[in-house]
Design a protein around this motif. Structure first.
Motif, mmCIF file in Angstrom:
data_model
loop_
_atom_site.group_PDB
_atom_site.id
_atom_site.type_symbol
_atom_site.label_atom_id
_atom_site.label_comp_id
_atom_site.label_asym_id
_atom_site.label_seq_id
_atom_site.Cartn_x
_atom_site.Cartn_y
_atom_site.Cartn_z
ATOM 1 N N ASP A 56 27.767 1.571 -8.280
ATOM 2 C CA ASP A 56 28.566 2.931 -8.078
ATOM 3 C C ASP A 56 28.272 3.704 -8.933
ATOM 4 N N SER A 57 27.763 3.579 -10.274
ATOM 5 C CA SER A 57 27.084 4.475 -11.249
ATOM 6 C C SER A 57 25.675 4.888 -10.781
ATOM 7 N N TYR A 58 24.901 4.246 -10.214
ATOM 8 C CA TYR A 58 23.614 4.654 -9.664
ATOM 9 C C TYR A 58 23.807 5.674 -8.657
ATOM 10 N N GLU A 59 24.958 5.372 -7.573
ATOM 11 C CA GLU A 59 25.227 6.329 -6.733
ATOM 12 C C GLU A 59 25.722 7.802 -6.947
ATOM 13 N N SER A 60 26.515 7.548 -8.000
ATOM 14 C CA SER A 60 27.226 8.765 -8.796
ATOM 15 C C SER A 60 26.127 9.531 -9.333
ATOM 16 N N VAL A 61 25.437 8.989 -10.151
ATOM 17 C CA VAL A 61 24.178 9.884 -10.939
ATOM 18 C C VAL A 61 23.226 10.374 -9.918
ATOM 19 N N HIS A 63 23.538 11.296 -6.839
ATOM 20 C CA HIS A 63 24.010 12.478 -6.135
ATOM 21 C C HIS A 63 24.906 13.371 -6.663
ATOM 22 N N PHE A 64 24.772 13.381 -8.111
ATOM 23 C CA PHE A 64 25.296 14.499 -8.986
ATOM 24 C C PHE A 64 24.688 15.797 -8.861
ATOM 25 N N SER A 76 21.136 17.746 -5.931
ATOM 26 C CA SER A 76 21.497 16.496 -6.508
ATOM 27 C C SER A 76 20.513 16.077 -7.529
#
Length: 470
Positions: A56-61, A63-64, A76
Protein backbone atom coordinates in the motif's frame (compact mmCIF):
# COMPACT_ATOMS: atom_id res chain seq x y z
CA UNK A 1 55.31 -1.31 -63.61
CA UNK A 2 54.08 -1.43 -60.01
CA UNK A 3 51.63 -4.24 -59.33
CA UNK A 4 48.19 -3.14 -58.11
CA UNK A 5 47.87 -3.28 -54.34
CA UNK A 6 45.50 -5.92 -53.03
CA UNK A 7 42.97 -4.32 -50.70
CA UNK A 8 43.21 -5.53 -47.12
CA UNK A 9 39.87 -7.12 -46.07
CA UNK A 10 38.16 -5.21 -43.31
CA UNK A 11 37.80 -6.97 -39.98
CA UNK A 12 34.49 -7.04 -38.14
CA UNK A 13 34.83 -6.31 -34.39
CA UNK A 14 38.56 -5.67 -34.65
CA UNK A 15 40.65 -3.89 -32.02
CA UNK A 16 39.68 -0.30 -31.27
CA UNK A 17 41.97 2.66 -31.80
CA UNK A 18 43.67 3.87 -28.61
CA UNK A 19 41.59 7.09 -28.24
CA UNK A 20 38.34 5.21 -28.90
CA UNK A 21 39.37 2.50 -26.43
CA UNK A 22 39.95 5.13 -23.73
CA UNK A 23 36.59 6.80 -24.36
CA UNK A 24 34.68 3.50 -24.37
CA UNK A 25 36.38 2.35 -21.16
CA UNK A 26 35.43 5.58 -19.35
CA UNK A 27 31.82 5.46 -20.60
CA UNK A 28 31.34 1.80 -19.72
CA UNK A 29 32.82 2.29 -16.25
CA UNK A 30 30.07 4.78 -15.36
CA UNK A 31 27.37 2.73 -17.07
CA UNK A 32 28.42 -0.39 -15.15
CA UNK A 33 28.09 1.36 -11.80
CA UNK A 34 24.74 2.76 -12.92
CA UNK A 35 23.66 -0.69 -14.04
CA UNK A 36 24.36 -2.15 -10.61
CA UNK A 37 22.28 0.64 -9.04
CA UNK A 38 19.57 -0.12 -11.60
CA UNK A 39 19.53 -3.77 -10.55
CA UNK A 40 19.32 -2.78 -6.89
CA UNK A 41 16.45 -0.37 -7.63
CA UNK A 42 14.54 -3.01 -9.63
CA UNK A 43 14.89 -5.59 -6.86
CA UNK A 44 13.87 -2.99 -4.26
CA UNK A 45 10.78 -2.11 -6.33
CA UNK A 46 9.73 -5.76 -6.59
CA UNK A 47 10.17 -6.30 -2.84
CA UNK A 48 8.36 -3.04 -1.98
CA UNK A 49 5.43 -3.89 -4.26
CA UNK A 50 5.12 -7.58 -3.35
CA UNK A 51 5.51 -7.59 0.44
CA UNK A 52 1.89 -7.30 1.69
CA UNK A 53 2.80 -4.95 4.54
CA UNK A 54 4.58 -2.58 2.14
CA UNK A 55 2.42 -2.78 -0.98
CA UNK A 56 0.00 0.00 0.00
CA UNK A 57 2.85 2.40 0.75
CA UNK A 58 4.39 1.70 -2.66
CA UNK A 59 1.12 2.52 -4.38
CA UNK A 60 0.67 5.65 -2.25
CA UNK A 61 4.13 7.00 -3.01
CA UNK A 62 3.99 6.10 -6.73
CA UNK A 63 0.66 7.84 -7.22
CA UNK A 64 1.32 10.82 -4.97
CA UNK A 65 0.88 13.99 -7.05
CA UNK A 66 2.96 17.13 -6.80
CA UNK A 67 3.88 20.07 -9.00
CA UNK A 68 2.17 23.27 -10.22
CA UNK A 69 -1.25 22.40 -11.60
CA UNK A 70 -1.56 25.78 -13.36
CA UNK A 71 1.39 24.82 -15.57
CA UNK A 72 -0.01 21.38 -16.35
CA UNK A 73 2.69 19.76 -14.25
CA UNK A 74 0.70 18.33 -11.34
CA UNK A 75 2.10 14.83 -11.89
CA UNK A 76 2.42 11.63 -9.90
CA UNK A 77 5.84 10.59 -8.62
CA UNK A 78 5.81 7.78 -11.16
CA UNK A 79 5.17 10.25 -14.00
CA UNK A 80 7.87 12.62 -12.74
CA UNK A 81 10.30 9.68 -12.87
CA UNK A 82 9.23 8.60 -16.38
CA UNK A 83 8.74 12.01 -18.01
CA UNK A 84 11.14 14.14 -15.99
CA UNK A 85 14.12 12.12 -14.80
CA UNK A 86 14.32 10.04 -17.98
CA UNK A 87 14.79 13.27 -19.93
CA UNK A 88 18.26 13.38 -18.31
CA UNK A 89 18.92 9.84 -19.52
CA UNK A 90 17.88 10.77 -23.06
CA UNK A 91 19.95 13.97 -22.88
CA UNK A 92 23.04 11.81 -22.31
CA UNK A 93 21.88 9.48 -25.10
CA UNK A 94 21.66 12.49 -27.42
CA UNK A 95 25.24 13.52 -26.59
CA UNK A 96 26.44 9.93 -27.11
CA UNK A 97 24.74 9.79 -30.48
CA UNK A 98 26.18 13.16 -31.54
CA UNK A 99 29.67 12.07 -30.55
CA UNK A 100 29.35 8.77 -32.41
CA UNK A 101 28.20 10.63 -35.52
CA UNK A 102 31.02 13.20 -35.56
CA UNK A 103 33.94 11.52 -33.79
CA UNK A 104 33.13 7.87 -33.12
CA UNK A 105 32.45 4.69 -35.06
CA UNK A 106 29.38 6.10 -36.83
CA UNK A 107 31.50 8.80 -38.49
CA UNK A 108 32.94 6.27 -40.95
CA UNK A 109 30.12 4.82 -43.11
CA UNK A 110 31.94 1.50 -43.48
CA UNK A 111 32.43 1.13 -39.73
CA UNK A 112 28.91 2.40 -39.03
CA UNK A 113 27.31 -0.18 -41.31
CA UNK A 114 27.78 -2.97 -38.78
CA UNK A 115 26.20 -1.50 -35.61
CA UNK A 116 23.47 0.28 -37.62
CA UNK A 117 22.48 -2.90 -39.48
CA UNK A 118 22.69 -4.96 -36.28
CA UNK A 119 20.59 -2.42 -34.36
CA UNK A 120 17.95 -2.11 -37.11
CA UNK A 121 17.61 -5.88 -37.45
CA UNK A 122 17.69 -6.14 -33.65
CA UNK A 123 14.63 -3.88 -33.49
CA UNK A 124 12.75 -5.08 -36.59
CA UNK A 125 12.86 -8.80 -35.77
CA UNK A 126 11.53 -8.45 -32.16
CA UNK A 127 8.71 -6.25 -33.50
CA UNK A 128 7.96 -8.90 -36.12
CA UNK A 129 8.03 -11.68 -33.52
CA UNK A 130 5.62 -9.74 -31.30
CA UNK A 131 3.31 -8.98 -34.23
CA UNK A 132 3.17 -12.58 -35.45
CA UNK A 133 2.57 -13.86 -31.90
CA UNK A 134 -0.37 -11.50 -31.45
CA UNK A 135 -1.84 -12.03 -34.91
CA UNK A 136 -1.93 -15.79 -34.36
CA UNK A 137 -3.08 -15.42 -30.75
CA UNK A 138 -5.65 -12.69 -31.29
CA UNK A 139 -3.91 -10.16 -29.05
CA UNK A 140 -3.30 -6.43 -29.29
CA UNK A 141 -0.71 -5.17 -31.77
CA UNK A 142 -0.21 -1.96 -29.78
CA UNK A 143 2.84 -3.27 -27.90
CA UNK A 144 4.95 -4.11 -30.96
CA UNK A 145 7.63 -1.60 -29.91
CA UNK A 146 8.05 -2.89 -26.33
CA UNK A 147 10.71 -5.59 -27.08
CA UNK A 148 12.71 -3.43 -29.50
CA UNK A 149 14.93 -1.63 -26.96
CA UNK A 150 18.23 -2.71 -25.37
CA UNK A 151 19.23 -1.54 -21.89
CA UNK A 152 23.00 -1.04 -21.97
CA UNK A 153 23.28 -0.27 -18.23
CA UNK A 154 21.43 -3.45 -17.24
CA UNK A 155 23.52 -5.51 -19.69
CA UNK A 156 26.76 -4.11 -18.27
CA UNK A 157 25.54 -4.79 -14.74
CA UNK A 158 25.08 -8.42 -15.72
CA UNK A 159 28.65 -8.47 -17.05
CA UNK A 160 29.88 -6.96 -13.78
CA UNK A 161 27.96 -9.48 -11.66
CA UNK A 162 29.10 -12.57 -13.58
CA UNK A 163 32.68 -11.30 -13.70
CA UNK A 164 33.40 -11.83 -17.39
CA UNK A 165 36.08 -9.79 -19.13
CA UNK A 166 34.72 -9.03 -22.58
CA UNK A 167 37.31 -7.82 -25.10
CA UNK A 168 37.14 -4.10 -25.86
CA UNK A 169 35.76 -4.65 -29.36
CA UNK A 170 32.72 -6.55 -28.08
CA UNK A 171 32.07 -3.98 -25.36
CA UNK A 172 32.34 -1.15 -27.89
CA UNK A 173 30.00 -3.03 -30.23
CA UNK A 174 27.46 -3.38 -27.43
CA UNK A 175 27.74 0.32 -26.53
CA UNK A 176 27.44 1.55 -30.14
CA UNK A 177 24.58 -0.87 -30.73
CA UNK A 178 22.75 0.60 -27.73
CA UNK A 179 23.36 4.18 -28.95
CA UNK A 180 21.80 3.42 -32.35
CA UNK A 181 19.08 1.45 -30.58
CA UNK A 182 18.30 4.50 -28.41
CA UNK A 183 18.06 6.70 -31.50
CA UNK A 184 15.41 4.55 -33.11
CA UNK A 185 13.60 4.07 -29.80
CA UNK A 186 13.42 7.87 -29.55
CA UNK A 187 11.99 8.07 -33.07
CA UNK A 188 9.43 5.38 -32.22
CA UNK A 189 8.31 7.29 -29.12
CA UNK A 190 8.11 10.58 -31.05
CA UNK A 191 6.23 9.19 -34.05
CA UNK A 192 3.99 6.47 -32.64
CA UNK A 193 3.30 7.60 -29.08
CA UNK A 194 2.47 11.26 -29.55
CA UNK A 195 -1.14 12.10 -28.67
CA UNK A 196 -3.09 15.24 -29.58
CA UNK A 197 -0.68 18.08 -30.21
CA UNK A 198 -0.85 21.47 -28.54
CA UNK A 199 0.80 23.52 -31.28
CA UNK A 200 1.24 26.59 -29.08
CA UNK A 201 3.25 24.63 -26.51
CA UNK A 202 5.14 22.78 -29.25
CA UNK A 203 5.99 26.10 -30.92
CA UNK A 204 7.25 27.42 -27.59
CA UNK A 205 9.42 24.32 -27.13
CA UNK A 206 10.87 24.71 -30.63
CA UNK A 207 11.56 28.40 -29.94
CA UNK A 208 13.28 27.46 -26.69
CA UNK A 209 15.42 24.90 -28.51
CA UNK A 210 16.40 27.56 -31.03
CA UNK A 211 17.48 29.88 -28.20
CA UNK A 212 19.40 26.97 -26.64
CA UNK A 213 21.20 26.36 -29.96
CA UNK A 214 21.89 30.07 -30.45
CA UNK A 215 23.43 30.43 -27.00
CA UNK A 216 25.67 27.43 -27.66
CA UNK A 217 26.71 28.86 -31.03
CA UNK A 218 27.56 32.22 -29.43
CA UNK A 219 29.70 30.45 -26.82
CA UNK A 220 27.63 31.57 -23.83
CA UNK A 221 28.64 29.67 -20.69
CA UNK A 222 27.07 29.10 -17.31
CA UNK A 223 24.78 26.40 -15.96
CA UNK A 224 22.53 29.13 -14.51
CA UNK A 225 21.62 30.05 -18.10
CA UNK A 226 21.11 26.59 -19.57
CA UNK A 227 19.45 24.71 -16.70
CA UNK A 228 16.44 27.11 -16.34
CA UNK A 229 16.10 27.23 -20.14
CA UNK A 230 16.21 23.43 -20.31
CA UNK A 231 13.45 23.19 -17.69
CA UNK A 232 11.25 25.59 -19.67
CA UNK A 233 11.83 23.61 -22.88
CA UNK A 234 11.03 20.35 -21.08
CA UNK A 235 7.79 21.75 -19.57
CA UNK A 236 6.62 23.10 -22.94
CA UNK A 237 7.46 19.81 -24.66
CA UNK A 238 5.52 17.88 -22.02
CA UNK A 239 2.46 20.09 -22.45
CA UNK A 240 2.68 19.87 -26.26
CA UNK A 241 1.71 16.18 -26.30
CA UNK A 242 5.14 15.06 -27.56
CA UNK A 243 6.86 12.87 -25.00
CA UNK A 244 8.97 15.13 -22.82
CA UNK A 245 12.12 13.00 -23.15
CA UNK A 246 12.41 14.21 -26.77
CA UNK A 247 13.46 17.59 -25.36
CA UNK A 248 16.45 15.95 -23.67
CA UNK A 249 17.53 14.24 -26.88
CA UNK A 250 17.22 17.44 -28.92
CA UNK A 251 19.38 19.43 -26.50
CA UNK A 252 21.98 16.65 -26.35
CA UNK A 253 22.26 16.58 -30.14
CA UNK A 254 22.91 20.33 -30.22
CA UNK A 255 26.10 20.17 -28.16
CA UNK A 256 29.40 20.34 -30.01
CA UNK A 257 31.31 17.06 -29.71
CA UNK A 258 34.44 17.93 -31.70
CA UNK A 259 37.51 19.56 -30.18
CA UNK A 260 38.97 22.85 -31.32
CA UNK A 261 42.48 24.17 -31.00
CA UNK A 262 43.54 24.39 -27.38
CA UNK A 263 40.77 22.02 -26.15
CA UNK A 264 41.49 18.64 -24.60
CA UNK A 265 37.79 17.75 -24.59
CA UNK A 266 34.79 19.05 -26.49
CA UNK A 267 31.92 20.78 -24.63
CA UNK A 268 29.71 17.75 -25.27
CA UNK A 269 32.22 15.38 -23.70
CA UNK A 270 32.71 17.66 -20.67
CA UNK A 271 28.97 17.99 -20.07
CA UNK A 272 28.41 14.28 -20.63
CA UNK A 273 31.13 13.56 -18.04
CA UNK A 274 29.25 15.75 -15.54
CA UNK A 275 25.71 14.59 -16.31
CA UNK A 276 26.25 10.86 -16.95
CA UNK A 277 26.67 10.02 -13.22
CA UNK A 278 23.41 11.90 -12.52
CA UNK A 279 21.67 9.89 -15.23
CA UNK A 280 23.13 6.50 -14.36
CA UNK A 281 23.21 6.99 -10.60
CA UNK A 282 19.91 8.80 -9.95
CA UNK A 283 17.54 9.24 -12.90
CA UNK A 284 17.45 5.68 -14.24
CA UNK A 285 17.43 3.89 -10.85
CA UNK A 286 14.56 6.10 -9.61
CA UNK A 287 12.63 5.40 -12.81
CA UNK A 288 13.17 1.67 -12.23
CA UNK A 289 12.09 2.00 -8.60
CA UNK A 290 8.70 3.43 -9.58
CA UNK A 291 8.16 1.45 -12.79
CA UNK A 292 9.35 -2.07 -11.98
CA UNK A 293 7.15 -2.50 -8.91
CA UNK A 294 4.64 -4.98 -10.35
CA UNK A 295 2.88 -7.61 -8.26
CA UNK A 296 4.26 -11.00 -9.19
CA UNK A 297 2.65 -14.30 -8.22
CA UNK A 298 2.60 -17.80 -9.61
CA UNK A 299 -0.57 -17.00 -11.51
CA UNK A 300 0.84 -13.76 -12.87
CA UNK A 301 3.96 -15.52 -14.15
CA UNK A 302 1.82 -18.18 -15.79
CA UNK A 303 -0.20 -15.43 -17.49
CA UNK A 304 3.01 -14.01 -18.96
CA UNK A 305 3.32 -17.14 -21.10
CA UNK A 306 -0.43 -17.49 -21.62
CA UNK A 307 -1.37 -14.13 -23.12
CA UNK A 308 -0.29 -13.12 -26.65
CA UNK A 309 0.74 -9.58 -25.62
CA UNK A 310 3.05 -10.71 -22.82
CA UNK A 311 4.30 -13.81 -24.65
CA UNK A 312 5.12 -11.61 -27.65
CA UNK A 313 7.24 -9.35 -25.42
CA UNK A 314 9.17 -12.29 -23.93
CA UNK A 315 9.77 -13.96 -27.30
CA UNK A 316 10.68 -10.62 -28.86
CA UNK A 317 13.36 -9.94 -26.25
CA UNK A 318 14.78 -13.46 -26.00
CA UNK A 319 14.43 -14.77 -29.57
CA UNK A 320 13.87 -11.66 -31.70
CA UNK A 321 16.79 -9.66 -30.34
CA UNK A 322 19.23 -12.56 -30.66
CA UNK A 323 18.20 -13.54 -34.17
CA UNK A 324 17.99 -9.93 -35.34
CA UNK A 325 21.40 -8.76 -34.08
CA UNK A 326 23.23 -11.94 -35.07
CA UNK A 327 21.54 -11.95 -38.48
CA UNK A 328 22.22 -8.25 -39.08
CA UNK A 329 25.89 -8.67 -38.16
CA UNK A 330 26.32 -11.75 -40.38
CA UNK A 331 24.57 -10.13 -43.36
CA UNK A 332 26.72 -7.01 -43.04
CA UNK A 333 29.89 -9.09 -42.95
CA UNK A 334 28.67 -11.24 -45.84
CA UNK A 335 27.69 -8.49 -48.23
CA UNK A 336 30.52 -6.06 -47.42
CA UNK A 337 33.11 -8.84 -47.80
CA UNK A 338 34.33 -8.21 -44.28
CA UNK A 339 35.63 -10.97 -42.05
CA UNK A 340 35.30 -11.51 -38.34
CA UNK A 341 38.28 -10.58 -36.16
CA UNK A 342 40.75 -13.45 -35.81
CA UNK A 343 40.42 -13.27 -32.02
CA UNK A 344 36.64 -13.84 -32.01
CA UNK A 345 34.11 -16.39 -33.24
CA UNK A 346 30.48 -16.10 -34.27
CA UNK A 347 29.59 -17.72 -30.96
CA UNK A 348 30.81 -14.51 -29.30
CA UNK A 349 28.49 -12.38 -31.45
CA UNK A 350 25.66 -14.79 -30.57
CA UNK A 351 26.34 -14.34 -26.84
CA UNK A 352 26.40 -10.53 -27.09
CA UNK A 353 23.21 -10.61 -29.18
CA UNK A 354 21.56 -12.64 -26.42
CA UNK A 355 22.78 -10.14 -23.83
CA UNK A 356 21.16 -7.34 -25.87
CA UNK A 357 17.81 -9.01 -25.18
CA UNK A 358 17.86 -7.26 -21.81
CA UNK A 359 15.38 -4.49 -22.54
CA UNK A 360 14.57 -2.83 -19.26
CA UNK A 361 14.40 0.96 -19.00
CA UNK A 362 13.10 1.99 -22.44
CA UNK A 363 10.99 -1.18 -22.76
CA UNK A 364 9.21 -0.35 -19.50
CA UNK A 365 8.67 3.22 -20.72
CA UNK A 366 7.24 2.09 -24.09
CA UNK A 367 5.06 -0.47 -22.28
CA UNK A 368 3.52 2.33 -20.20
CA UNK A 369 2.90 4.41 -23.34
CA UNK A 370 1.57 1.54 -25.47
CA UNK A 371 -1.07 0.39 -22.98
CA UNK A 372 -1.83 3.68 -21.25
CA UNK A 373 -5.28 3.52 -19.69
CA UNK A 374 -5.19 -0.27 -19.18
CA UNK A 375 -3.44 -0.57 -15.84
CA UNK A 376 -3.81 -4.35 -15.59
CA UNK A 377 -2.29 -5.01 -19.03
CA UNK A 378 0.44 -2.43 -18.40
CA UNK A 379 1.53 -4.29 -15.27
CA UNK A 380 1.40 -7.62 -17.12
CA UNK A 381 3.58 -6.25 -19.92
CA UNK A 382 6.03 -4.88 -17.34
CA UNK A 383 6.20 -8.35 -15.80
CA UNK A 384 6.85 -9.75 -19.27
CA UNK A 385 9.72 -7.28 -19.73
CA UNK A 386 11.21 -8.40 -16.40
CA UNK A 387 10.82 -12.09 -17.27
CA UNK A 388 12.21 -11.68 -20.79
CA UNK A 389 15.17 -9.65 -19.55
CA UNK A 390 15.87 -12.25 -16.83
CA UNK A 391 15.80 -15.11 -19.36
CA UNK A 392 18.07 -13.19 -21.75
CA UNK A 393 20.49 -12.39 -18.92
CA UNK A 394 20.58 -16.03 -17.81
CA UNK A 395 21.21 -17.36 -21.31
CA UNK A 396 23.90 -14.71 -21.95
CA UNK A 397 25.58 -15.60 -18.63
CA UNK A 398 25.84 -19.26 -19.62
CA UNK A 399 27.14 -18.46 -23.13
CA UNK A 400 29.67 -15.89 -21.93
CA UNK A 401 30.93 -18.10 -19.12
CA UNK A 402 31.68 -20.84 -21.66
CA UNK A 403 34.09 -18.45 -23.39
CA UNK A 404 35.30 -16.59 -20.31
CA UNK A 405 38.79 -18.10 -20.29
CA UNK A 406 39.29 -16.90 -23.87
CA UNK A 407 37.91 -13.44 -23.03
CA UNK A 408 40.21 -13.16 -20.03
CA UNK A 409 43.30 -13.90 -22.10
CA UNK A 410 42.27 -11.35 -24.75
CA UNK A 411 41.49 -8.74 -22.10
CA UNK A 412 44.82 -9.27 -20.34
CA UNK A 413 46.65 -8.97 -23.66
CA UNK A 414 44.85 -5.68 -24.34
CA UNK A 415 45.73 -4.31 -20.89
CA UNK A 416 49.36 -5.52 -20.62
CA UNK A 417 51.79 -2.63 -20.11
CA UNK A 418 55.15 -4.14 -19.20
CA UNK A 419 57.13 -0.92 -19.71
CA UNK A 420 54.67 1.01 -17.49
CA UNK A 421 54.42 3.94 -19.90
CA UNK A 422 50.64 4.13 -19.78
CA UNK A 423 50.20 2.65 -23.28
CA UNK A 424 49.12 -1.00 -23.67
CA UNK A 425 51.96 -2.88 -25.33
CA UNK A 426 49.73 -4.26 -28.07
CA UNK A 427 49.18 -0.73 -29.40
CA UNK A 428 52.90 -0.01 -29.46
CA UNK A 429 53.52 -3.21 -31.41
CA UNK A 430 50.84 -2.44 -33.96
CA UNK A 431 51.50 1.31 -34.19
CA UNK A 432 55.07 2.44 -33.36
CA UNK A 433 54.03 6.05 -33.91
CA UNK A 434 51.63 5.73 -30.98
CA UNK A 435 54.51 5.60 -28.51
CA UNK A 436 56.03 8.71 -30.07
CA UNK A 437 52.74 10.62 -29.82
CA UNK A 438 52.29 9.65 -26.17
CA UNK A 439 55.92 10.56 -25.43
CA UNK A 440 55.28 14.01 -26.89
CA UNK A 441 52.23 14.39 -24.66
CA UNK A 442 54.25 13.31 -21.60
CA UNK A 443 57.05 15.77 -22.48
CA UNK A 444 54.54 18.61 -22.88
CA UNK A 445 52.93 17.83 -19.52
CA UNK A 446 56.35 17.62 -17.86
CA UNK A 447 57.26 21.02 -19.30
CA UNK A 448 53.98 22.45 -17.97
CA UNK A 449 54.74 21.05 -14.50
CA UNK A 450 58.25 22.52 -14.58
CA UNK A 451 56.87 25.89 -15.65
CA UNK A 452 54.33 25.89 -12.81
CA UNK A 453 57.01 24.84 -10.32
CA UNK A 454 59.33 27.65 -11.47
CA UNK A 455 56.50 30.18 -11.26
CA UNK A 456 55.63 28.99 -7.75
CA UNK A 457 59.30 29.24 -6.71
CA UNK A 458 59.49 32.82 -8.03
CA UNK A 459 56.33 33.76 -6.11
CA UNK A 460 57.71 32.29 -2.90
CA UNK A 461 61.07 34.07 -3.42
CA UNK A 462 59.19 37.34 -3.94
CA UNK A 463 57.20 36.78 -0.72
CA UNK A 464 60.40 36.09 1.28
CA UNK A 465 62.07 39.19 -0.17
CA UNK A 466 59.07 41.26 0.82
CA UNK A 467 59.08 39.87 4.34
CA UNK A 468 62.83 40.53 4.74
CA UNK A 469 62.53 44.11 3.49
CA UNK A 470 59.62 44.65 5.87
Amino acid sequence: MTAPRTPVPRKVLGRLSLPERTFVADALRTETVGGVLLLVAAVAALIWANVPALHDSYESVSHFHLGPEALGLHLSVQHWAADGLLAIFFFVAGIELKRELVAGDLKDPRAAALPVAAALCGMAVPALVYTLTNITGGGSLGGWAVPTATDIAFALAVLAVIGTSLPGALRAFLLTLAVVDDLFAILIIAVFFTDDLDFAALGGAVAGLFVFWLLLRKGVRGWYVYVPLALVIWALMYNSGVHATIAGVAMGLMLRCTTREGEDHSPGERIEHLVRPLSAGLAVPLFALFSAGVVISGGALADVFGQPETLGVVLGLVVGKTVGILGGTWLTARFTRASLSDDLAWADVFAVATLAGIGFTVSLLIGELAFEGDEALTDEVKAAVLVGSLIAATLATVLLKLRNARYRSLYEAEERDEDLDGIPDVYEQDDPACHLRMAEIHDRKAAEHRSRAEELARDRAGERAGQESG
